[in-house]
Design a protein around this motif. Sequence first.
Motif, PDB file in Angstrom:
ATOM      1  N   GLY A 620      54.148  78.937  42.769  1.00 56.07           N
ATOM      2  CA  GLY A 620      54.467  80.352  42.773  1.00 56.07           C
ATOM      3  C   GLY A 620      53.907  81.093  43.968  1.00 56.07           C
ATOM      4  O   GLY A 620      54.148  82.294  44.120  1.00 56.07           O
ATOM      5  N   ASP A 621      53.168  80.395  44.812  1.00 59.94           N
ATOM      6  CA  ASP A 621      52.619  81.009  46.013  1.00 59.94           C
ATOM      7  C   ASP A 621      53.148  80.273  47.237  1.00 59.94           C
ATOM      8  O   ASP A 621      53.942  79.349  47.126  1.00 59.94           O
ATOM      9  CB  ASP A 621      51.086  80.985  45.987  1.00 59.94           C
ATOM     10  N   THR A 622      52.717  80.707  48.419  1.00 55.05           N
ATOM     11  CA  THR A 622      53.017  80.001  49.664  1.00 55.05           C
ATOM     12  C   THR A 622      51.729  79.940  50.474  1.00 55.05           C
ATOM     13  O   THR A 622      50.684  80.451  50.048  1.00 55.05           O
ATOM     14  CB  THR A 622      54.101  80.725  50.490  1.00 55.05           C
ATOM     15  N   ARG A 623      51.810  79.353  51.647  1.00 55.45           N
ATOM     16  CA  ARG A 623      50.623  79.271  52.503  1.00 55.45           C
ATOM     17  C   ARG A 623      50.493  80.481  53.432  1.00 55.45           C
ATOM     18  O   ARG A 623      49.605  80.513  54.281  1.00 55.45           O
ATOM     19  CB  ARG A 623      50.663  77.965  53.303  1.00 55.45           C
ATOM     20  N   ILE A 624      51.355  81.485  53.251  1.00 52.00           N
ATOM     21  CA  ILE A 624      51.262  82.736  54.004  1.00 52.00           C
ATOM     22  C   ILE A 624      50.642  83.789  53.093  1.00 52.00           C
ATOM     23  O   ILE A 624      51.186  84.073  52.015  1.00 52.00           O
ATOM     24  CB  ILE A 624      52.647  83.200  54.487  1.00 52.00           C
ATOM     25  N   PRO A 625      49.516  84.378  53.450  1.00 53.80           N
ATOM     26  CA  PRO A 625      48.866  85.374  52.588  1.00 53.80           C
ATOM     27  C   PRO A 625      49.803  86.529  52.242  1.00 53.80           C
ATOM     28  O   PRO A 625      50.497  87.067  53.107  1.00 53.80           O
ATOM     29  CB  PRO A 625      47.680  85.860  53.438  1.00 53.80           C
ATOM     30  N   GLY A 626      49.843  86.870  50.959  1.00 48.80           N
ATOM     31  CA  GLY A 626      50.675  87.971  50.496  1.00 48.80           C
ATOM     32  C   GLY A 626      52.106  87.590  50.187  1.00 48.80           C
ATOM     33  O   GLY A 626      52.871  88.419  49.688  1.00 48.80           O
ATOM     34  N   LEU A 627      52.505  86.336  50.446  1.00 40.72           N
ATOM     35  CA  LEU A 627      53.878  85.888  50.188  1.00 40.72           C
ATOM     36  C   LEU A 627      53.896  84.918  49.010  1.00 40.72           C
ATOM     37  O   LEU A 627      53.196  83.898  49.023  1.00 40.72           O
ATOM     38  CB  LEU A 627      54.462  85.213  51.430  1.00 40.72           C
ATOM     39  N   TYR A 628      54.715  85.244  48.012  1.00 40.63           N
ATOM     40  CA  TYR A 628      54.787  84.447  46.789  1.00 40.63           C
ATOM     41  C   TYR A 628      56.243  84.067  46.511  1.00 40.63           C
ATOM     42  O   TYR A 628      57.157  84.550  47.168  1.00 40.63           O
ATOM     43  CB  TYR A 628      54.202  85.237  45.611  1.00 40.63           C
ATOM     44  N   GLN A 629      56.422  83.192  45.510  1.00 37.78           N
ATOM     45  CA  GLN A 629      57.759  82.728  45.137  1.00 37.78           C
ATOM     46  C   GLN A 629      57.989  82.930  43.648  1.00 37.78           C
ATOM     47  O   GLN A 629      57.056  82.860  42.855  1.00 37.78           O
ATOM     48  CB  GLN A 629      57.939  81.244  45.450  1.00 37.78           C
ATOM     49  N   ALA A 630      59.240  83.160  43.276  1.00 39.14           N
ATOM     50  CA  ALA A 630      59.635  83.218  41.868  1.00 39.14           C
ATOM     51  C   ALA A 630      61.001  82.579  41.740  1.00 39.14           C
ATOM     52  O   ALA A 630      61.725  82.419  42.723  1.00 39.14           O
ATOM     53  CB  ALA A 630      59.673  84.668  41.379  1.00 39.14           C
ATOM     54  N   GLY A 631      61.356  82.203  40.519  1.00 39.67           N
ATOM     55  CA  GLY A 631      62.683  81.651  40.296  1.00 39.67           C
ATOM     56  C   GLY A 631      62.721  80.144  40.303  1.00 39.67           C
ATOM     57  O   GLY A 631      61.711  79.471  40.092  1.00 39.67           O
ATOM     58  N   GLU A 632      63.919  79.603  40.552  1.00 36.11           N
ATOM     59  CA  GLU A 632      64.144  78.163  40.420  1.00 36.11           C
ATOM     60  C   GLU A 632      63.233  77.343  41.330  1.00 36.11           C
ATOM     61  O   GLU A 632      62.668  76.333  40.901  1.00 36.11           O
ATOM     62  CB  GLU A 632      65.607  77.844  40.737  1.00 36.11           C
ATOM     63  N   ASP A 633      63.090  77.737  42.578  1.00 33.76           N
ATOM     64  CA  ASP A 633      62.302  76.929  43.507  1.00 33.76           C
ATOM     65  C   ASP A 633      60.806  77.016  43.232  1.00 33.76           C
ATOM     66  O   ASP A 633      60.037  76.170  43.686  1.00 33.76           O
ATOM     67  CB  ASP A 633      62.590  77.336  44.957  1.00 33.76           C
ATOM     68  N   ALA A 634      60.393  78.041  42.493  1.00 31.74           N
ATOM     69  CA  ALA A 634      58.986  78.135  42.110  1.00 31.74           C
ATOM     70  C   ALA A 634      58.669  77.168  40.978  1.00 31.74           C
ATOM     71  O   ALA A 634      57.528  76.715  40.848  1.00 31.74           O
ATOM     72  CB  ALA A 634      58.643  79.563  41.681  1.00 31.74           C
ATOM     73  N   PHE A 635      59.682  76.831  40.171  1.00 35.84           N
ATOM     74  CA  PHE A 635      59.420  75.889  39.080  1.00 35.84           C
ATOM     75  C   PHE A 635      60.582  74.927  38.897  1.00 35.84           C
ATOM     76  O   PHE A 635      60.572  73.838  39.453  1.00 35.84           O
ATOM     77  CB  PHE A 635      59.115  76.646  37.789  1.00 35.84           C
ATOM     78  N   LEU A 636      61.637  75.322  38.174  1.00 36.47           N
ATOM     79  CA  LEU A 636      62.715  74.389  37.853  1.00 36.47           C
ATOM     80  C   LEU A 636      64.070  75.096  37.887  1.00 36.47           C
ATOM     81  O   LEU A 636      64.145  76.318  37.731  1.00 36.47           O
ATOM     82  CB  LEU A 636      62.491  73.792  36.452  1.00 36.47           C
ATOM     83  N   PRO A 637      65.164  74.338  38.066  1.00 34.70           N
ATOM     84  CA  PRO A 637      66.498  74.934  38.083  1.00 34.70           C
ATOM     85  C   PRO A 637      66.900  75.488  36.719  1.00 34.70           C
ATOM     86  O   PRO A 637      66.257  75.224  35.717  1.00 34.70           O
ATOM     87  CB  PRO A 637      67.402  73.769  38.480  1.00 34.70           C
TER      88      PRO A 637
END
Length: 718
Positions: A620-637
């Motif tokens: 749910g996170d990335t290696r860039i501070p302040g940038l996060y992920q949600a949705g299919e690519d954060a977990f599963l399709p």
Amino acid sequence: PVPSFRSGNATMGVVMTIAAAALLCALLVKLILWLGGGERRTGRVPAAAEAAAAGAAGKQGFPSHRTPFHAKRLPEEVDVIVVGSGMGGMACASTLAQSGYRVLVLEQHDRLGGCTHTFELNKANEDGSGHTTCSFDTGLHYMSIDTALPFARSGAVMRYVTGGQVEWSDLGEVWDSVLFPDDDRKATPTSPNENTYLFRKGIDRIAKDLAAQINPDEPEVAGRILRWFHLIREADLSVVSVYLELILPAPLRFLVSNGVKTFHAYSKLTTAYVMNAVFDCNFSREEILAHKPLHNGMTEELTSANVDRSPSPLRESWRRAKGVLVHPIGDYACQPRDSSITAHALTAWYYMDGAAYTVGETNQVSARASDIVRAAGGEALTNARVKGIVLANGRVAGVEVSKTHAQSAETTVIRAPVVVNATGTYNLYNTLLPQDHAEVKAWKDEHTYKPSFGHTYLFCCFKGDWDEIGIPPVNGWYINGYSTDEVFDEYFADPEGVRPATVYLGFPCCKDVLWKQKHPGISNCILIADAKWEWFEGWSGTQQHHRGTDYEQYKDFLTHHLLEVLYAKVPQVKGRLIWSDLGTPLSDSSYLGSFHGGSYGIRCDADYFSEETRKWLLRGDTRIPGLYQAGEDAFLPSVAGACYGGLLGAIKVMGPIQGTATLFQILKNMAHVLQESGEFSTAGAWAEAVRYFTGKLPDQSLQARIKAKRAAAEKKSS
């Protein structure tokens, strides 16, 4: 014999121990919630009752799923910007809002929802008699029955995200039918020669029914099907450990290490390998996880040649069993020789106790989540195309956005310390981030996963109410033969000359109990078939509705094949077609912003789940501070996977303390429903809630009792 579950039970014990410890910690956490970790927040926390009230107000016309972007609608201060309003983006935004974050959701389409939105088409009738308007869902075609149960995990999470303002109806005992063309190769000369297989609630019933249709004279058929179900259940359960690993601080991840190892042991195996190993070679669980070579030179695919190589005298029975049991393949779009068994297991097991659908249109999900966002001081705006993510001093500083259909190139920079990308990693690294950034270069050099295949969609409008026509109130999955990899290869080689490998036949008019109130006298159908971006790439630079006669002719070929399947399997609709309209991967790319028109983000092969991809996916996170992920690519399709990915992204933004408090609240809601039913004491309700959250399926008789009591209480209250 049923395979050993020692490692699975041990994993579940650890999971339950962790969950119990988390509950105790959460009681202390609530005292220091505002002091603990996570990103800055300036919004107000809406009480649960207030969030529900916001949803109720939304139902009565409060601005919801179609509020176009304009600078004057922006909140004065924004804590988090969520890019994309699909299931993942809205789950993330609603969860953050309920923890006091002022969230701004930006959606490039003219309505919220991504694959949960609904739309209307008004088209000229084919007989020249005028125009007819009909509505359709886009991606939420059905969910597991758990979604309709507020005391089950999926239902509790969905209820939390939507403020409890979306109702779900049980689709009944039969939740899927699997359909085949006629086939003369029977299991034995005296066996039935069926081409329709119904999936009813419960694995014992499914195994018994399939065995009776494939080879009723051989007891081993039902037993082997049950072994298959037990294996995919173990693969499915291992995902709980992976989810907890993503949430837990690094020093505590060893607690779920056994479950994570089980996950990786399964996920590197293909669906075809495990099917051949179980049915044709009769391998044990241990032999399968060791990836023992198949007998007689069998390959890891489902083909006619492999049937001939099978060492089993029941090879024709297994050919049919495997062909039927791949049927959830349409929910993840990757053929058996390529797909990870974990992707298949997650999809196949998800519906084992039945399915559910929204009462009313599916766009309620995003609309009610957006009401909660607004109740916390945030906003959700459509027609807002994010051109790029703004970085400053090595971290996120906001986004640059323009109106999607604006004639000018004018853009607006919106400042925020946190951005959550809910549009997938391909869009993130190919478009949203500066192309000279080190992380972008690393992604382009290192990632090995591939984008999902796309689909064609035929939207059909029919004259007559569905029950008058006799449309079956069940989802249909057409598969063009039992040797699944073979039919995929034939179709991908000649999509104009061969029927699609798989076709989903969905009738929202049968599933939505309110359909007739809005569309009396007509019915609808959605036919969905696999498609490749390369087939349409030559038209990707052309204007929508002006792609040329060659494009329209190509669509006509594809439409013909889809209608051919429909009329063969649901002949009662023939002669009632008012109009049809075909969408392609270009439609997904245009309306949903999906990369190369992919339906599920990432292709669900073994690379998707490999440890090497964890730099980019399943986080749910990335290696860039302040940038996060949600949705299919954060977990599963899928819609369900995207929902959990949205919750994961929110937890990463909030930090472990607030994240634990959120999970505690969801568990508390589950326990409250169970205790309120009168079936459990306080302690018993909490124990059951933890079991349900960590993977146990609620007993069907318990479901029925609680449902009846809740219905009686609501009737008395009203």
